[in-house]
Design an enzyme around this catalytic site. Structure first.
Site, mmCIF file in Angstrom:
data_model
loop_
_atom_site.group_PDB
_atom_site.id
_atom_site.type_symbol
_atom_site.label_atom_id
_atom_site.label_comp_id
_atom_site.label_asym_id
_atom_site.label_seq_id
_atom_site.Cartn_x
_atom_site.Cartn_y
_atom_site.Cartn_z
ATOM 1 C CB SER A 1 36.594 39.827 41.978
ATOM 2 O OG SER A 1 37.937 39.972 42.099
ATOM 3 C CG HIS A 2 32.803 42.856 38.729
ATOM 4 N ND1 HIS A 2 33.232 43.658 37.658
ATOM 5 C CD2 HIS A 2 33.032 43.732 39.955
ATOM 6 C CE1 HIS A 2 33.396 44.822 38.012
ATOM 7 N NE2 HIS A 2 33.273 45.175 39.433
ATOM 8 C CB ALA A 3 33.063 39.569 33.532
ATOM 9 N NE ARG B 1 37.072 46.532 35.721
ATOM 10 C CZ ARG B 1 36.541 46.859 36.957
ATOM 11 N NH1 ARG B 1 37.097 46.298 37.956
ATOM 12 N NH2 ARG B 1 35.682 47.718 37.165
#
Ligand code: TYD
Length: 131
Positions: free
Chosen positions: A48-50, A95
């Site tokens: 839960s980040h890019a 993602r």
């Protein structure tokens, strides 16, 4: 290169199968770092980040999990469950990895060393950054 599944070589043998990855041949970047996720409890999710610049290649060495990708326009879900199949994730793609099976092993090859300032962890900030 855009988001894509990449099939790796598989040398089938009665003694067991063998697969391999050569940086800049099978995957489009030089590998600066490898890390792996394991012993993930049921129901947990990771990511839960890019990443601002980091490209990644994700392989289910064992078991299965889902990789949820979001490029700000479209969302994609890839179930990885073959150790000869990997997912290329370009920079600046949001993602999340979820739905880990028991004893799954997630290998991630990355184009950059670990740096916290590579991460965008806030989804709204991510959307603003890609505008
Ligand atoms: P993080 O990338 O946030 O985990 P995930 O995306 O899988 O949920 O990393 C969790 C912690 O591990 C964070 O404190 C930073 C540390 N870490 C490193 O020190 N080196 C690394 O290569 C990675 C991926 C994480």
């Amino acid at each position: 290169m855009s988001i894509r599944l990449i099939q790796l070589p598989k040398i089938a043998d009665q003694r067991g199968n063998l697969s391999f990855i050569e940086a800049q041949h099978h995957i489009p970047f030089p590998v600066e770092r490898a890390y792996w996720l394991y012993d993930v409890p049921g129901g947990a999710f990771r990511g839960s980040h890019a990443f601002r610049e980091t490209e990644e290649f994700i392989v289910a060495l064992s078991g299965s999990f889902d990789v949820l990708l979001d490029d700000g326009h479209q969302k994609y879900t890839y179930t990885l469950n073959r150790s000869y199949m990997g997912l290329y994730v370009p920079r600046m793609v949001w993602r999340t990895i979820s739905n880990f099976s028991t004893n799954s092993l997630c290998l991630i090859l990355a184009s950059q060393p670990y740096r916290e300032n590579e991460y965008i962890r806030d989804y709204n900030q991510y959307l603003e950054s890609i505008r």
